[in-house]
Scaffold this active site. Structure first.
Site, PDB file in Angstrom:
ATOM      1  N   ARG A   1       0.443  14.730  12.895  1.00  0.00           N
ATOM      2  CA  ARG A   1       0.864  14.501  11.513  1.00  0.00           C
ATOM      3  C   ARG A   1       1.027  15.778  10.685  1.00  0.00           C
ATOM      4  O   ARG A   1       0.370  15.958   9.646  1.00  0.00           O
ATOM      5  CB  ARG A   1      -0.084  13.512  10.813  1.00  0.00           C
ATOM      6  CG  ARG A   1      -0.248  12.224  11.573  1.00  0.00           C
ATOM      7  CD  ARG A   1      -1.016  11.195  10.793  1.00  0.00           C
ATOM      8  NE  ARG A   1      -0.172  10.398   9.917  1.00  0.00           N
ATOM      9  CZ  ARG A   1      -0.627   9.429   9.129  1.00  0.00           C
ATOM     10  NH1 ARG A   1      -1.901   9.177   9.069  1.00  0.00           N
ATOM     11  NH2 ARG A   1       0.196   8.742   8.373  1.00  0.00           N
TER      12      ARG A   1
ATOM     13  N   LYS B   1       0.837  -1.212   0.000  1.00  0.00           N
ATOM     14  CA  LYS B   1       0.000   0.000   0.000  1.00  0.00           C
ATOM     15  C   LYS B   1       0.865   1.253   0.000  1.00  0.00           C
ATOM     16  O   LYS B   1       0.646   2.159  -0.805  1.00  0.00           O
ATOM     17  CB  LYS B   1      -0.906  -0.002   1.237  1.00  0.00           C
ATOM     18  CG  LYS B   1      -1.588   1.325   1.490  1.00  0.00           C
ATOM     19  CD  LYS B   1      -2.447   1.313   2.713  1.00  0.00           C
ATOM     20  CE  LYS B   1      -1.945   2.059   3.899  1.00  0.00           C
ATOM     21  NZ  LYS B   1      -1.582   3.460   3.774  1.00  0.00           N
ATOM     22  N   ASN B   2       1.844   1.297   0.880  1.00  0.00           N
ATOM     23  CA  ASN B   2       2.583   2.552   1.032  1.00  0.00           C
ATOM     24  C   ASN B   2       3.510   2.865  -0.143  1.00  0.00           C
ATOM     25  O   ASN B   2       3.929   4.005  -0.297  1.00  0.00           O
ATOM     26  CB  ASN B   2       3.353   2.564   2.365  1.00  0.00           C
ATOM     27  CG  ASN B   2       2.411   2.771   3.547  1.00  0.00           C
ATOM     28  OD1 ASN B   2       1.232   3.051   3.367  1.00  0.00           O
ATOM     29  ND2 ASN B   2       2.939   2.615   4.751  1.00  0.00           N
TER      30      ASN B   2
ATOM     31  N   ARG C   1      -9.253   0.072   3.627  1.00  0.00           N
ATOM     32  CA  ARG C   1      -8.354   1.043   2.995  1.00  0.00           C
ATOM     33  C   ARG C   1      -6.989   0.440   2.732  1.00  0.00           C
ATOM     34  O   ARG C   1      -6.252   0.914   1.864  1.00  0.00           O
ATOM     35  CB  ARG C   1      -8.140   2.246   3.925  1.00  0.00           C
ATOM     36  CG  ARG C   1      -9.235   3.263   3.913  1.00  0.00           C
ATOM     37  CD  ARG C   1      -8.805   4.483   4.691  1.00  0.00           C
ATOM     38  NE  ARG C   1      -7.425   4.791   4.387  1.00  0.00           N
ATOM     39  CZ  ARG C   1      -6.545   5.284   5.259  1.00  0.00           C
ATOM     40  NH1 ARG C   1      -6.908   5.560   6.478  1.00  0.00           N
ATOM     41  NH2 ARG C   1      -5.300   5.517   4.908  1.00  0.00           N
TER      42      ARG C   1
END
Ligand code: UD1
Length: 417
Positions: free
Chosen positions: A121, A22-23, A396
């Site tokens: 973040r 995913k990343n 997700r």
């Protein structure tokens, strides 16, 4: 709302194939903007995060074709326009449109990125990098406007080895004039994967995977064919599940080196785990040694696995601890796990677990992606049927999680209520 119902305590055996990371994918899809011709990315996981990024590319005017695990992108038709919150708020990684659009068009307008609520973040390091390259930045209401006459290579020191900032600065710098040096760069495998992609397109990047990345700007980038690396966090999650409830669970399509922080910890705890070239086999043990973990940047113990790993700590004899050093609010799964019988005390960014305890079913809520993965792991080992609310978070990031778990014997249902 989507919910999962999991009837626990069924031993799992068989093979789980790990999907593309995913990343990596969430950076590669926006990065395709930088190419002048078609890009093919294969092994892209079918998860909502990659769907949203492909939809954003389409909104910008790109042609995006998905065929099974490959995505073919025609970026030449892209128009640089404002990216509204309906796209950017759905995930954190929409910030990669900043670096890619700035690199290609020298101008970006984007609503503030969203993402899992696991801490403040900020994106100050991304912005500092863009400014060093020559961009001016305005933040009006919820929108960032980035603009540059031209981008010029610069020496950029990151105060924190941020994954997102490292990748975003690479994206902005590949078409800049001259040489950019990123010091204290993050070293995660996904960064190497993105740098390889950009180099396949014609970029000149060296040092990815070390703390100093050097980028020599080029005039243009062409399309290419690229493969996403296996998802080390998905691999780690299923390995933890195997240690919890595996009869003989094979986790296949992995790069063992990428999950060494986890597997060496598991071995220290007495786990039954055999590691081969591109797969591992894990079986549940009835008893585990207690242990302590501290999350760190790669190659340290990944913060993304801290949450599912905490479920295993409830099975250890005695006191175990977790110290979260990357994000300040990544313990929201713990109050949910307490409902399932976990004994844990949280003080600031440190959690202390007492085990072993038998987990029992409950109705719980996924507060973020990896918190959700922790609840799935707990539910699979608990007595009775657990209901997990808000599993959109889980979808997700874990491709085909329902089918993958069912195929190895889990009793799991996905429902929409
Ligand atoms: C990425 C991953 C996420 C993972 C995290 C750490 C993606 C899409 N997400 O997130 O799954 O948990 O790396 O491995 O790849 N920070 C600042 N200023 C900045 C940027 C970051 O202070 O400009 C801080 C963050 O708040 C955090 C730390 O640096 O405390 C690390 O964050 P970072 O590595 O940037 O994480 P992400 O890229 O958001």
């Amino acid at each position: 709302m989507k919910i999962m119902k999991i009837e626990g305590n069924h031993p799992l055996s068989g093979t789980i194939k790990i999907s593309g990371a995913k990343n990596s994918s969430v950076a590669l899809i926006p990065a395709s903007i930088l190419a002048d011709t078609d890009v093919t990315i294969c092994n892209v996981p079918e998860i909502t995060d990659t769907d949203v990024l492909c939809e954003t590319l389409e909104y910008l005017g790109a042609d995006v074709r998905r065929a099974s695990e490959s995505v073919v992108i025609t970026p030449s038709t892209i128009q640089n326009k404002f990216i509204p919150s309906e796209y950017s708020k759905k995930l954190r990684a929409s910030y990669y449109f900043m670096g890619a659009l700035l690199g290609k068009f020298k101008h970006v307008e984007i609503s503030i990125p969203g993402g899992c609520s696991i801490g403040a973040r900020p994106i100050n390091l991304h912005l500092k990098g863009f400014e060093s390259l020559g961009a001016t930045i305005k933040n009006v209401d919820d929108t960032y406007i980035l603009d540059a006459k031209e981008l010029k290579g610069a020496n950029i020191y990151l105060d924190i080895a941020s994954v997102g900032a490292t990748i975003n600065i690479m994206l902005a710098a590949v078409l800049a004039k001259g040489k950019t040096v990123i010091d204290n760069a993050a070293k995660e495998p996904e960064i190497v994967n993105v740098a390889t992609f950009l180099n396949n397109m014609g970029a000149k990047i060296t040092g990815a995977g070390t703390s100093e990345i050097v980028i020599v700007g080029v005039e243009k980038l062409n399309g290419c064919f690229h493969e996403v690396i296996p998802d080390r966090i998905e691999a780690g999650t299923y390995t933890i599940i195997g240690a919890l409830i595996g009869e003989k669970l094979k986790i296949y399509n992995i790069i063992p080196e990428h999950i060494e922080a986890l597997t060496s910890k598991l071995r220290e705890m007495g786990a039954d785990i055999e590691i081969f070239e591109d797969y591992l086999v894990v079986r549940k043990r009835n008893s585990y040694n207690n242990t302590n973990i501290k999350t760190l940047v790669y190659p340290g113990f990944p913060t993304d696995l801290q949450q599912p790993f905490s479920v295993l700590l409830s099975k250890c004899n005695g006191i175990s601890t977790v110290e979260e050093t990357i994000f300040e609010n990544r313990f929201m799964h713990l109050s949910e796990l307490e409902k399932m019988g976990m004994k844990v005390v949280k003080v600031g960014t440190k959690a202390t677990f007492t085990g072993p305890v038998k987990l029992k079913s409950a109705t719980v809520t996924a507060t973020d992606l990896r918190a959700g993965a922790a609840l799935v792991a707990a539910a699979l080992t608990a007595e009775g049927t657990t209901t997990i609310n808000n599993v959109e978070h889980i979808l997700r990031g874990y491709e085909g999680i329902i089918d993958k778990l069912r195929d190895v014997g889990a009793k799991i249902e996905l429902e929409e209520i």
